[in-house]
Design a protein around this motif. Structure first.
Motif, PDB file in Angstrom:
ATOM      1  N   VAL A 159       0.835  -1.209   0.000  1.00 15.62           N
ATOM      2  CA  VAL A 159       0.000   0.000   0.000  1.00 15.62           C
ATOM      3  C   VAL A 159       0.871   1.261   0.000  1.00 15.62           C
ATOM      4  CG1 VAL A 159      -1.596   1.383   1.409  1.00 15.62           C
ATOM      5  CG2 VAL A 159      -2.060  -1.038   1.015  1.00 15.62           C
ATOM      6  N   VAL A 160       1.898   1.297   0.842  1.00 15.87           N
ATOM      7  CA  VAL A 160       2.758   2.485   0.906  1.00 15.87           C
ATOM      8  C   VAL A 160       3.526   2.652  -0.404  1.00 15.87           C
ATOM      9  CG1 VAL A 160       4.720   3.551   2.085  1.00 15.87           C
ATOM     10  CG2 VAL A 160       2.894   2.479   3.418  1.00 15.87           C
ATOM     11  N   GLY A 161       3.998   1.555  -0.982  1.00 17.97           N
ATOM     12  CA  GLY A 161       4.687   1.634  -2.276  1.00 17.97           C
ATOM     13  C   GLY A 161       3.776   2.177  -3.358  1.00 17.97           C
ATOM     14  N   ALA A 162       2.549   1.682  -3.402  1.00 20.11           N
ATOM     15  CA  ALA A 162       1.583   2.166  -4.395  1.00 20.11           C
ATOM     16  C   ALA A 162       1.240   3.631  -4.145  1.00 20.11           C
ATOM     17  CB  ALA A 162       0.322   1.304  -4.349  1.00 20.11           C
ATOM     18  N   ALA A 163       1.126   4.011  -2.876  1.00 21.75           N
ATOM     19  CA  ALA A 163       0.811   5.403  -2.535  1.00 21.75           C
ATOM     20  C   ALA A 163       1.928   6.342  -2.970  1.00 21.75           C
ATOM     21  CB  ALA A 163       0.562   5.527  -1.037  1.00 21.75           C
ATOM     22  N   ASP A 164       3.186   5.909  -2.793  1.00 19.72           N
ATOM     23  CA  ASP A 164       4.306   6.754  -3.223  1.00 19.72           C
ATOM     24  C   ASP A 164       4.268   6.985  -4.729  1.00 19.72           C
ATOM     25  OD1 ASP A 164       5.294   7.058  -0.664  1.00 19.72           O
ATOM     26  OD2 ASP A 164       6.753   5.440  -0.837  1.00 19.72           O
ATOM     27  N   LEU A 165       4.044   5.921  -5.487  1.00 15.97           N
ATOM     28  CA  LEU A 165       3.981   6.056  -6.945  1.00 15.97           C
ATOM     29  C   LEU A 165       2.804   6.933  -7.366  1.00 15.97           C
ATOM     30  CD1 LEU A 165       4.897   2.416  -8.052  1.00 15.97           C
ATOM     31  CD2 LEU A 165       6.345   4.455  -8.134  1.00 15.97           C
ATOM     32  N   TRP A 166       1.680   6.771  -6.714  1.00 13.54           N
ATOM     33  CA  TRP A 166       0.487   7.577  -6.996  1.00 13.54           C
ATOM     34  C   TRP A 166       0.756   9.055  -6.711  1.00 13.54           C
ATOM     35  CZ3 TRP A 166      -2.240  10.025  -2.919  1.00 13.54           C
ATOM     36  CH2 TRP A 166      -3.432  10.664  -3.305  1.00 13.54           C
ATOM     37  N   ALA A 167       1.407   9.336  -5.576  1.00 11.16           N
ATOM     38  CA  ALA A 167       1.692  10.723  -5.211  1.00 11.16           C
ATOM     39  C   ALA A 167       2.658  11.362  -6.210  1.00 11.16           C
ATOM     40  CB  ALA A 167       2.275  10.781  -3.795  1.00 11.16           C
ATOM     41  N   LEU A 168       3.680  10.621  -6.608  1.00 11.03           N
ATOM     42  CA  LEU A 168       4.642  11.154  -7.566  1.00 11.03           C
ATOM     43  C   LEU A 168       4.002  11.414  -8.917  1.00 11.03           C
ATOM     44  CD1 LEU A 168       7.704   8.978  -6.612  1.00 11.03           C
ATOM     45  CD2 LEU A 168       7.496  11.457  -6.345  1.00 11.03           C
ATOM     46  N   SER A 169       3.115  10.522  -9.327  1.00  7.37           N
ATOM     47  CA  SER A 169       2.414  10.691 -10.595  1.00  7.37           C
ATOM     48  C   SER A 169       1.537  11.946 -10.567  1.00  7.37           C
ATOM     49  CB  SER A 169       1.569   9.451 -10.881  1.00  7.37           C
ATOM     50  OG  SER A 169       0.804   9.626 -12.026  1.00  7.37           O
ATOM     51  N   ALA A 170       0.869  12.147  -9.446  1.00  7.65           N
ATOM     52  CA  ALA A 170       0.024  13.334  -9.297  1.00  7.65           C
ATOM     53  C   ALA A 170       0.869  14.605  -9.335  1.00  7.65           C
ATOM     54  CB  ALA A 170      -0.763  13.263  -7.986  1.00  7.65           C
ATOM     55  N   LEU A 171       1.986  14.608  -8.614  1.00  9.51           N
ATOM     56  CA  LEU A 171       2.860  15.781  -8.596  1.00  9.51           C
ATOM     57  C   LEU A 171       3.413  16.082  -9.986  1.00  9.51           C
ATOM     58  CD1 LEU A 171       4.755  15.108  -5.255  1.00  9.51           C
ATOM     59  CD2 LEU A 171       3.187  17.010  -5.704  1.00  9.51           C
ATOM     60  N   ALA A 173       1.992  15.545 -12.710  1.00  6.13           N
ATOM     61  CA  ALA A 173       0.905  16.087 -13.518  1.00  6.13           C
ATOM     62  C   ALA A 173       0.450  17.460 -13.015  1.00  6.13           C
ATOM     63  CB  ALA A 173      -0.272  15.114 -13.520  1.00  6.13           C
ATOM     64  N   GLY A 174       1.164  17.993 -12.011  1.00  7.96           N
ATOM     65  CA  GLY A 174       0.831  19.317 -11.505  1.00  7.96           C
ATOM     66  C   GLY A 174      -0.292  19.336 -10.488  1.00  7.96           C
ATOM     67  N   ARG A 175      -0.649  18.170  -9.955  1.00  4.51           N
ATOM     68  CA  ARG A 175      -1.711  18.098  -8.947  1.00  4.51           C
ATOM     69  C   ARG A 175      -1.092  17.778  -7.590  1.00  4.51           C
ATOM     70  NH1 ARG A 175      -3.246  14.161 -12.315  1.00  4.51           N
ATOM     71  NH2 ARG A 175      -3.351  12.693 -10.609  1.00  4.51           N
TER      72      ARG A 175
END
Length: 199
Positions: A159-171, A173-175
Motif C-alpha cells: 500500500v505504501v509503495g503504491a501510494a508513493d507512486l500515486w503521489a509522484l504521478s500526481a505531482l 501532472a501538476g496536482r
C-alpha cells in the motif's frame, strides 16, 4: 548477486560515490537489464582491468548500485518507527512518507530504480522497515492484531509503495495528491483505531 570485491571498498569514499552515481544513472536510463557494463566503466573513468578488481562483473556492479539506492531511500524515509503514542506514530509516518516522496522527486535515478532496489535480495531491508512499522503500530494499539503479522507487513508495504507512486504521478501532472486518501486506505487495512485517526 555478490557484493563488490574488497578493493572497491578500499577506494576513497568520494571515488566510490562517483562510480556508483555514474552506474546508477546508466542503470536508471537504460534499465537494469540493458545498461552496458563497458559504457558504465568507461563513463566512470575505470579501465576494464581495474573494473574487474572492483566487481566480478556487471551483476556485481548492479548489486552495489541497488544496495546504494535502497540505503538512500531508507535514509530518506528515516529510522525505524518508534513513537510514544498514536499521534506521534501517525506524525512520524507522515513526515517519513513526505521525506521519501521529496527524495524521489529530487532524485529521478533513485525513482527509476526504487522498485527494483526495494525487491533486491528478497526485499529484506525494505521489508524490515515495514515490519518495524507494523510492530510499533500494534504495540501502540493503532494497528489491528487479529490478522497474521506477515500478511499485514506485506499488505502495508504494498500500500505504501503504491501510494508513493500515486503521489509522484500526481505531482508530475501538476496536482497535489490528497494524502488523506492514503491514510484512509491504511486505516482500512489496519483496523478501527487507525480509521478513527484517518477521519
Amino acid at each position: 548477486m555478490t557484493p563488490p570485491l574488497p578493493r572497491f571498498h578500499r577506494l576513497p569514499p568520494e571515488r566510490r560515490t562517483e562510480i556508483l552515481a555514474v552506474a546508477r544513472q546508466h542503470f536508471a536510463e537504460h534499465g537494469p537489464q540493458h545498461a552496458s557494463y563497458n559504457k558504465i566503466i568507461e563513463a566512470a573513468g575505470i579501465s576494464k582491468t581495474a573494473a574487474y578488481h572492483y566487481f566480478d562483473g556487471r551483476e556485481d556492479l548492479l548489486s552495489a548500485v541497488l544496495d546504494d539506492v535502497l540505503a538512500r531511500l531508507l535514509d530518506a524515509l528515516g529510522p525505524e518507527p518508534s513513537a510514544s503514542d498514536a499521534d506521534a506514530f501517525w506524525a512520524g509516518l507522515e513526515s517519513g512518507t513526505d521525506a521519501l516522496t521529496a527524495h524521489l522527486l529530487g532524485h529521478p535515478d533513485d525513482l527509476a530504480l526504487a522498485e527494483v532496489a526495494a525487491a533486491h535480495e528478497g526485499g529484506a531491508a525494505w521489508r524490515g522497515w515495514f515490519t518495524a512499522l507494523v510492530d510499533e503500530g500494534q504495540r501502540l494499539g493503532v494497528i489491528r492484531t487479529d490478522l497474521d503479522r506477515e500478511l499485514l507487513v506485506g499488505a502495508t508495504t504494498a500500500v505504501v509503495g503504491a501510494a508513493d507512486l500515486w503521489a509522484l504521478s500526481a505531482l508530475a501532472a501538476g496536482r497535489q495528491p490528497d494524502r488523506a486518501q492514503v491514510w484512509t486506505l491504511l486505516a482500512g487495512l489496519w483496523g478501527t483505531k487507525a480509521a478513527d485517526r484517518a477521519h
